[in-house]
Design a protein around this motif. Sequence first.
Motif, short mmCIF file in Angstrom:
data_model
loop_
_atom_site.label_atom_id
_atom_site.label_comp_id
_atom_site.label_asym_id
_atom_site.label_seq_id
_atom_site.Cartn_x
_atom_site.Cartn_y
_atom_site.Cartn_z
N SER A 1 0.87 -1.36 -0.15
CA SER A 1 0.06 0.12 -0.06
C SER A 1 0.83 1.39 0.01
O SER A 1 0.50 2.13 -0.66
CB SER A 1 -1.02 0.07 1.18
N PHE A 2 2.02 1.13 0.78
CA PHE A 2 2.86 2.42 0.90
C PHE A 2 3.44 2.49 -0.58
O PHE A 2 3.44 3.77 -1.21
CB PHE A 2 4.09 2.20 1.75
N PHE A 3 4.06 1.73 -1.12
CA PHE A 3 5.05 2.07 -2.55
C PHE A 3 3.63 2.23 -3.42
O PHE A 3 3.90 3.17 -4.62
CB PHE A 3 5.61 0.69 -2.90
N ALA A 4 2.58 1.86 -3.53
CA ALA A 4 1.45 2.08 -4.31
C ALA A 4 1.01 3.56 -4.13
O ALA A 4 0.72 4.48 -5.23
CB ALA A 4 0.22 1.17 -4.40
N ALA A 5 0.95 4.11 -3.05
CA ALA A 5 0.49 5.55 -2.48
C ALA A 5 1.70 6.35 -2.96
O ALA A 5 1.54 7.45 -3.52
CB ALA A 5 0.17 5.52 -1.41
N ASN A 6 2.85 5.88 -2.91
CA ASN A 6 4.27 6.71 -3.05
C ASN A 6 4.29 7.15 -4.66
O ASN A 6 4.34 8.24 -4.87
CB ASN A 6 5.25 5.97 -2.54
N ALA A 7 3.90 6.07 -5.36
CA ALA A 7 4.33 6.16 -6.71
C ALA A 7 2.87 7.00 -7.29
O ALA A 7 3.27 7.72 -8.15
CB ALA A 7 3.84 4.71 -7.45
N LYS A 8 1.91 7.05 -6.74
CA LYS A 8 0.78 7.64 -7.24
C LYS A 8 0.97 9.01 -6.92
O LYS A 8 0.74 10.19 -7.80
CB LYS A 8 -0.60 7.26 -6.83
N ALA A 9 1.50 9.43 -5.64
CA ALA A 9 1.74 10.84 -5.18
C ALA A 9 2.81 11.66 -6.09
O ALA A 9 2.71 12.72 -6.30
CB ALA A 9 2.25 10.92 -3.86
N LEU A 10 3.71 10.76 -6.50
CA LEU A 10 4.80 11.35 -7.24
C LEU A 10 4.46 11.39 -8.74
O LEU A 10 5.41 12.08 -9.62
CB LEU A 10 6.24 10.38 -7.14
N ARG A 11 3.56 10.74 -9.20
CA ARG A 11 3.48 10.55 -10.49
C ARG A 11 3.45 11.77 -11.48
O ARG A 11 4.17 11.99 -12.42
CB ARG A 11 2.08 9.59 -10.91
N ASN A 12 2.42 12.63 -11.19
CA ASN A 12 2.45 14.00 -11.56
C ASN A 12 3.49 14.95 -11.70
O ASN A 12 3.90 15.51 -12.78
CB ASN A 12 1.00 14.74 -11.39
N THR A 13 3.87 15.01 -10.65
CA THR A 13 5.16 15.93 -10.27
C THR A 13 6.21 15.74 -10.87
O THR A 13 7.17 16.40 -11.34
CB THR A 13 5.29 16.30 -8.94
N GLN A 14 6.67 14.20 -11.06
CA GLN A 14 8.17 13.81 -11.59
C GLN A 14 8.12 14.19 -12.93
O GLN A 14 9.54 14.36 -13.27
CB GLN A 14 8.40 12.53 -11.14
#
Length: 453
Positions: A389-402
Motif C-alpha cells: 500500500s505504501f509503495f502504491a501510494a508513493n508512486a501515485k503521489a509522485l506521478r504527476n510532479t516527477q
Amino acid sequence: MGNLGKSIAQLSVLLQTGALDPRALAEETLDAIRSHADQSIFIRPTPERAMAEAEISAKRLAEGRSIGVLDGIPVAWKDLFDMQGMATTAGSKVLAKSRPATADAAAVAALKQAGMIAVGRTNMSEFAFSGIGINPHYGTPKNPAATDAPRVPGGSSSGSGVAVAAGLVPVAIGTDTGGSIRIPAAFNGIVGYKATRGRYGMGGVFPLAKSLDSLGPLCRTVQDAVWVDAAMRGCTRSEVVRGGLEGQSLVVPETVFFDGIEDGVATAFEAALEKLTNAGVRIRRQAFPIFSQLFELIAEKGALVTAEAYAFHHERLHGENARNIDPRVVSRILAGQKITVPDYVHILQTRERMIAEMARSVAPGEILVSPTLPHVAPKIEGLLADDASFFAANAKALRNTQIGNFLDWCGVSIPCGTTGAAGMPVGCLLSGLPHTDDHLLAVALAAEEAIRN
C-alpha cells in the motif's frame, strides 16, 4: 493566535513600521514550535541562532537600516541544508553523528543576508526519498488539514509543509527531486514553488539526484514565494511583475495527469479553470505522448533518481549502517543497482530529446495547468503496516510532479479548494518550461488571485 499564521507580506508591514519587533516575533515562533502538539515537525529548533539573528535585525530596523521586506522574517530549513555548527542529518539517524557543517549552505547564507531568521531544521522523508513523508526515526508530521484521522503530510519536505500549514512559520525552504515541494504544498493547502534546477546555488545541500534536485519555498502566497526567490538568488528586489491574465494561454495536459483522479479533485480543478477562464485566460487541452513514453522508459530502464541515489548511497547501503535506515528507503534505492551504465546514458539522452520535443509542443509563453496530484492526502494508518500500500501510494503521489522534474520544468502549486467529507486540500499546478521562472511567477501571481478569489 498573535502573529502566527500570517504571511510574509503581513509580517513585513508590522516589522518595517515598528509595530512588531523581530525579537518578539522570533520568541513567539520558538515558543509555538516548543509547545506545539506535534513535536515531529521540527528535527531541531535553533533558538540560539534565531535570537542572535533577531537581535541584529532589530538593531537594523530601529536605526532605519532595513535591508528589505524579509528583514526579521522567520524561516525554517529542511534537514538537507548545511547550517554552520550543526550536522546535516537528511532525516536519517545514521547521519546524526556526522561532522558539523563548517559553513551555511549557499541558500541559507543568501536568506541570512536578506535578514531572515533561521528558527530550525524541519523533518523530512529519510534521504528525501519518498513523496509520502513518513519517517520512522523522527516521527511523521501530521497533516494539519486532516480532521477525520491522521493523514500524510506529503514528502519529502514534510516538516516544511506542515510547519507553514500549521502556522508556525510563514515560510520554509524545501527541495524537490520528484515533487517534494509541490506534493506537501498540495496536501497541506499552501503554496509551493519549485524553481528550475540550477536557479539557486546548490552548495551545502545534501543531494538525492543531482540531475533532478531543485529548491524552493513553501509559503502562504505566491507573492511570498516571489520575494524569497529573489533573496535566494542574491537580489535585493524581484524583477517579477504581476502579469495580466487576459489572453494568457494555459494548456491542460490530457496525458497521464488525470489517470485515476479522484472525483472531488477533478471537480475542484475544473472549478479553478472556470475561474481562470472568467478572468480572461485561454484554456486549451492537448495530449502529450512523451509523458507516457517517460513512464515506459522508467519501466524499461529504471528511474534516473534511483540510479543516482544508488551511486551516492552505495557504500552506506552496503555497510553496517544499512540496518538503521528505513527499509522502504533501502528497497527503493537498491533498485538502482540494476541500472547499467548504458541504461543510465540512454536515460540521459532520452531526457535531452524529450526536453527539446516539449519545447516544440507548446507556444512561447504558454504554461501548463494541471492538478498537482490526482488525490488528496491519504490516511497514515493504512500505509504504516503494509509495504504494498505504501509503495502504491508513493508512486501515485509522485506521478504527476516527477514529469516536471524529468523535463526540468519550474512549477507553482496553488490551493484551489477542498474536497470530500474531510475537506482535504486540492492543489492546482502551473508549470513552465526550463528557465521561464520569472514568467511563471508573474502569471502565478495573477492566477492565484483568480483561483483563490
